[in-house]
Design a protein around this motif. Sequence first.
Motif, PDB file in Angstrom:
ATOM      1  N   UNK B 187     -27.930  21.362 -31.761  1.00 22.33           N
ATOM      2  CA  UNK B 187     -29.383  21.875 -31.164  1.00 22.33           C
ATOM      3  C   UNK B 187     -30.173  20.805 -30.843  1.00 22.33           C
ATOM      4  N   UNK B 188     -30.787  20.588 -29.523  1.00 24.22           N
ATOM      5  CA  UNK B 188     -31.554  19.719 -28.958  1.00 24.22           C
ATOM      6  C   UNK B 188     -32.417  20.352 -27.980  1.00 24.22           C
ATOM      7  N   UNK B 189     -33.702  19.660 -28.233  1.00 23.69           N
ATOM      8  CA  UNK B 189     -34.852  19.925 -27.194  1.00 23.69           C
ATOM      9  C   UNK B 189     -35.104  18.716 -26.572  1.00 23.69           C
ATOM     10  N   UNK B 190     -35.071  18.848 -25.288  1.00 25.68           N
ATOM     11  CA  UNK B 190     -35.352  17.601 -24.547  1.00 25.68           C
ATOM     12  C   UNK B 190     -36.395  17.948 -23.276  1.00 25.68           C
ATOM     13  N   UNK B 191     -37.196  16.834 -22.931  1.00 29.92           N
ATOM     14  CA  UNK B 191     -38.036  17.053 -21.894  1.00 29.92           C
ATOM     15  C   UNK B 191     -37.391  16.751 -20.754  1.00 29.92           C
ATOM     16  N   UNK B 192     -38.255  16.960 -19.407  1.00 34.57           N
ATOM     17  CA  UNK B 192     -37.560  16.595 -18.310  1.00 34.57           C
ATOM     18  C   UNK B 192     -37.246  15.135 -18.160  1.00 34.57           C
ATOM     19  N   UNK B 466     -21.996  22.606 -28.497  1.00 33.14           N
ATOM     20  CA  UNK B 466     -23.565  23.038 -28.062  1.00 33.14           C
ATOM     21  C   UNK B 466     -23.597  24.139 -29.092  1.00 33.14           C
ATOM     22  N   UNK B 467     -24.880  24.150 -29.834  1.00 33.68           N
ATOM     23  CA  UNK B 467     -25.296  25.055 -30.694  1.00 33.68           C
ATOM     24  C   UNK B 467     -26.146  26.351 -29.878  1.00 33.68           C
ATOM     25  N   UNK B 468     -26.893  26.914 -30.626  1.00 33.76           N
ATOM     26  CA  UNK B 468     -27.645  28.082 -29.839  1.00 33.76           C
ATOM     27  C   UNK B 468     -28.665  27.562 -29.101  1.00 33.76           C
ATOM     28  N   UNK B 469     -29.155  26.332 -29.216  1.00 37.06           N
ATOM     29  CA  UNK B 469     -30.488  25.917 -28.860  1.00 37.06           C
ATOM     30  C   UNK B 469     -30.254  24.499 -28.227  1.00 37.06           C
ATOM     31  N   UNK B 470     -29.519  24.386 -26.959  1.00 36.84           N
ATOM     32  CA  UNK B 470     -29.225  23.111 -26.488  1.00 36.84           C
ATOM     33  C   UNK B 470     -30.038  23.186 -25.201  1.00 36.84           C
ATOM     34  N   UNK B 471     -31.367  22.642 -25.019  1.00 34.55           N
ATOM     35  CA  UNK B 471     -32.111  23.126 -23.944  1.00 34.55           C
ATOM     36  C   UNK B 471     -33.093  21.693 -23.382  1.00 34.55           C
TER      37      UNK B 471
END
Lengths: 832, 475
Positions: B187-192, B466-471
């Motif tokens: 699970x990963x959250x990235x910026x542009x 990928x998990x539920x939250x790869x965005x």
Amino acid sequence: MGSSLRSFIKDVRGAKTLADERAIITKQSAKIRTKLRDDHLPHEKRRVNIQKLLYLYILGEKTHFGQVESINLIASDDFVDKRLGYLAATLLLDESEDLLTLLTNMLNNDLHHPNKYAVSLALTSLGFLSSPELARDLYPDVENIIKNSRDPFLLKKALQCAAKLIFKDVSLLEIFNIEDITKILSSHSICTHGVLLGVTKIIQSILLIGLNRKKDEDEDEDGIDYSNDILSPLSLLLRDFFIRLENMNSKNIEPGYDVQGICDPFLQCEIIYTLKLYFQVGELLNSNNVLDYKDNFCDLLTRIATNTDSTKNSGQAILYETVKTIFSLDLNQPLRVLGINILAKFLAGKDNNTKYVSLNTLLKVVPQEPTAVQRHRKFISHCLQDTDVSIRMRALELSFAILDDSNLVELVNELMKFLAKQDEDSKDLIIYTIDHLIDTFDTRVVKDESWKLDVFFNILKLVGSFINYEKINDILIIINNTSQLSDKSEFLRKMLTISLNGTSAEISEENIGWQLVLIWCIGEYGDLVLNEGNKNGADIINESSITDYLLTLQELYTATNLKIINYILTAALKLSVRFHDAKNIEKLRQLILSYTDSTDLSLQMKSNQYEIFFNQSISVKKIILETMPKFEKITEEQDNGKALSKNLISNEPVDLLSDLLGEDSKAESKASTGDNVKPIDILEEIFGEKNDIAQVPKNANKEESINHSSAVEANSGVTLPLDANKIYDSSSLNVYASLLSANSGLAHLDLYFQAKSLISDLKTFCAVPKAQKLTLGQLYPSSTINASQICKQSLKISGSGKLKLRVKLDFHLNGSSSITNEQFDHKFDETL
Amino acid sequence: MASAVYFCDHNGKPLLSRRYRDDIPLSAIDKFPILLSDLEEQSNLIPPCLNHNGLEYLFIQHNDLYVVAIVTSLSANAAAIFTFLHKLVEVLSDYLKTVEEESIRDNFVIIYELLDEVMDYGIPQITETKMLKQYITQKSFKLVKSAKKKRNATRPPVALTNSVSWRPEGITHKKNEAFLDIVESINMLMTQKGQVLRSEIIGDVKVNSKLSGMPDLKLGINDKGIFSKYLDDDTNIPSASATTSDNNTETDKKPSITSSSATNKKKVNIELEDLKFHQCVRLSKFENEKIITFIPPDGKFDLMNYRLSTTIKPLIWCDVNVQVHSNSRIEIHCKAKAQIKRKSTATNVEILIPVPDDADTPTFKYSHGSLKYVPEKSAILWKIRSFPGGKEYSMSAELGLPSISNNEDGNRTMPKSNAEILKGPVQIKFQIPYFTTSGIQVRYLKINEPKLQYKSYPWVRYITQSGDDYTIRLT
């Protein structure tokens, strides 16, 4: 997925889940958006996509992207495209300025189109879509059609469109010309019924504008003098409307407009409505030009009401509009009665819709003409038996609305018949009836209380299982406040006669209302019915049967209804002082004891408390478990009469408090109210003097064994001392007090009771202020006093403060079995 | 302690019920929807315990269902009842796959059988699914296959009272195998701009046991159970290995070159968070000796779960550039890069890029994979079946926008900003076989059955997905 509208609808309707339906819609929506961008799309395909767009609109989806395309369709020369384009524009567009600017030019062009049907499309859409700006821009074109056109079809459309434009932009009233209307009305060839509908619409718009204005704003910002510039010219048309309406309402035959033998009911209703608006505005602005015709209008309404056939649906429409007009305006009383008679005639019909409307309207007009509505009570009662539940509910509401003191008895009896026929399916109706009946008896003074209890007897018997606990409490309060004991005992007798009959299944165990009221009444009035039962020889009601009945109920409701168990325990405790048979009293005690270890905490607590009460002596329990006094229910909507009654009741404790304590001793007294002083002090003295009181019966037993001559001889020994002061006088006896000593912290005094007639079993209870302690001596020589003889009792008071007494006497008078109660207060001059 | 258990629909009306005691009225459940609607009017928070007329309504929600237990006394153990209700839903999930109103209606026969066995006179009884499946063999609509009917199917197995309650005796398999899958979800959250705001690894060790008798298994991970990770990227990740062993013979060691290489590298200990084991694992032995030993239940089960909250670089990175020409069109340019080793390949890569709800007329240019406009999700979907490590693919898309905006605020003069048009982030899905991001390796898996002495085959497999939250967040 197909490409036609039919296949699109079929796909949406056939979706199995909500997610599937949403996917179909979003895909189709995207496809429509892509197709509409194609400049080479054929017209047939384009129309199909717009039709799909309208279906999306019906489904509530977003359709903003299709607005421009619908305007493009309007621009087409093909009538089919124009019609669909106008339809889409009417539905999809709002009053946004960007697109309406585009639309303005198209509407302007189409208003000059040679094809009159294209012009009518433009007029209809303009009426739907116009904003104030659009109305102002295009009104001259509409007015031009009204002025110059000779086509009834176009005139009708233009007049209705103008009505909407004027309503949107009030300033158009300045340029509106009533002469155009006059000219239309005077031309027979173009003044068709359709055109008349248009005329009524435009006049309605103008009158509604006047109705919405406030009276003191006659000079508006628009500079319109409504009364002089607008209403006066309009009033010139009133006579014309009267004539046309009367002609239509008479027996003229016009085949083209005949509906069930009545000439154009739609136009008749519109004209009546327009005339109503005339007189409403006339009243508001106090315009003599309009109000001069009021008598004519009343006569006309009378003739319409008389001539119109009430057996036809179209006639009923006209009559209903007439009735609404009668009650909207302040017309004379005969007309109002006539209106109510018309509504009553509707009630006698067969159509459920007509009956419903009539009941609704009667409910609204009851405040204006209550007497006239009451005259049709039979029709209203007949609606109570209707098969339609909504009509029965309306009839119920109307029945309670017309209820007053004069028709109370008849109406309540009618409602009892109504309740007797209801079943589980009509639960809402039953609950409504019960609630309002209880409210009726709460707010009205009913002289015949026996009949009132009969009503509640029948309510509990028929529909007791539908009453909730709060309403049961209200019923108990009403029973409690009944003044005649004989009415209460008769009520309880009838309940017991039914319930104790073991072979009868008349009352089911689910009728909680009946059981609760019965149990409570057994506790309160069981002795009344037992005493009377002996006289009448009713064998079924006795101490054993009542006790067994309570035990049966206790077993029945142990697992299902703990609230009833609470009532049963209370009734058992109260019966312990009303019963005489020791065996049954012991059964009641065991009933209470069986709950001392209950798993329900409140029930366990109550049971243990009742056990303590049960073990008190009989005289103590009689005081505690007396019949409930009159209960004054406190509500926020109390009227003046009730408030006055409440003040009278509330004054009593204040008087008792000041009389007993006086102003000087307020600081010394710990009692908060007069009501608290009496029970607390009496209880303290009673418990403290338990041994002394227990000896009184023994003395009484001794005296009973002495013959008459011995009693006379003994009584002659007591004489009244010279310093004794009379402190109480009544028809039964005099009471004197002699203060022997009054030192600091201690006082001795004697009370002398002189009987005026034979007194037996005299019991005295004395109370003193909280800071003092009282010791009561024995009654000497005995508690039985012959006429004119004297009995003496010694008192010792310790403590501090003013010397005051409250004395309560219980005795049998002239050998009767009933107990007489007397009570008085006395304040001495001395202070401890 | 529970007098009755009810399954109610989302309005609170009962679908199916089982009364265990007679101390509550039959109409008690009719009050439940009334109580629910009253509470919903008061606030959004509804307490799970409702009291009315001396009755306690304890309930949980699952999908569109309320599972309600009614008890009569405050002395009832509310926590135990809630545990039971959750366990009941778990059992039904195993039988029905999806527990919702429709499946409850379709499978009421088997549910009544289960309700008979899981609770008796209000007291919970058997709640282990594998034990229940021994003799509740009623065929359900959602079950993949019906369970084989046993010889003593009508009698509860004796294993319920054994110390090993999760595994019955007498299991025989023709071929004795044990499959071990280590699955790590990222699970990963990235910026542009490529900054990683949040990342975590959720690990799951799944076992599929096809062993006979009562086998005792021992699992070794990374140097005797010390969970460590080599920072050196050049460390070899072992591929799927099939290790055979004779009776009681240890698994062969890895080649010596790997061992000698490992000893030269610096080791860093990483604490695994939220480490959870199946009940068959001997916890005392793990705490003392850091060895995982267990007697496995038959079939599939989750042996171990863990979580790491460490910053890792993105495995699949997308550089998304969006240009919005208001009331006209929108242009999207995207470069996708697989930042993994060249020897690894990401498979089934899906990149979902959001577009406005009212977009139309899509046109695409791309070098690899397939692109399509998915209006039901208001997005365009880029699928790349095979994405080798180190590669970079790109695509561009252009969609039309209507000339009229759907602005419900009524403010039409201001054009919408980019942030308002693009509502959601870019979502990425992928799988990378033969790869663990955390570096966990299985050293050995020993299988020991003292009585039968059979030959067994352990299999180990690794996968990162990928998990539920790869965005990737846009703007």
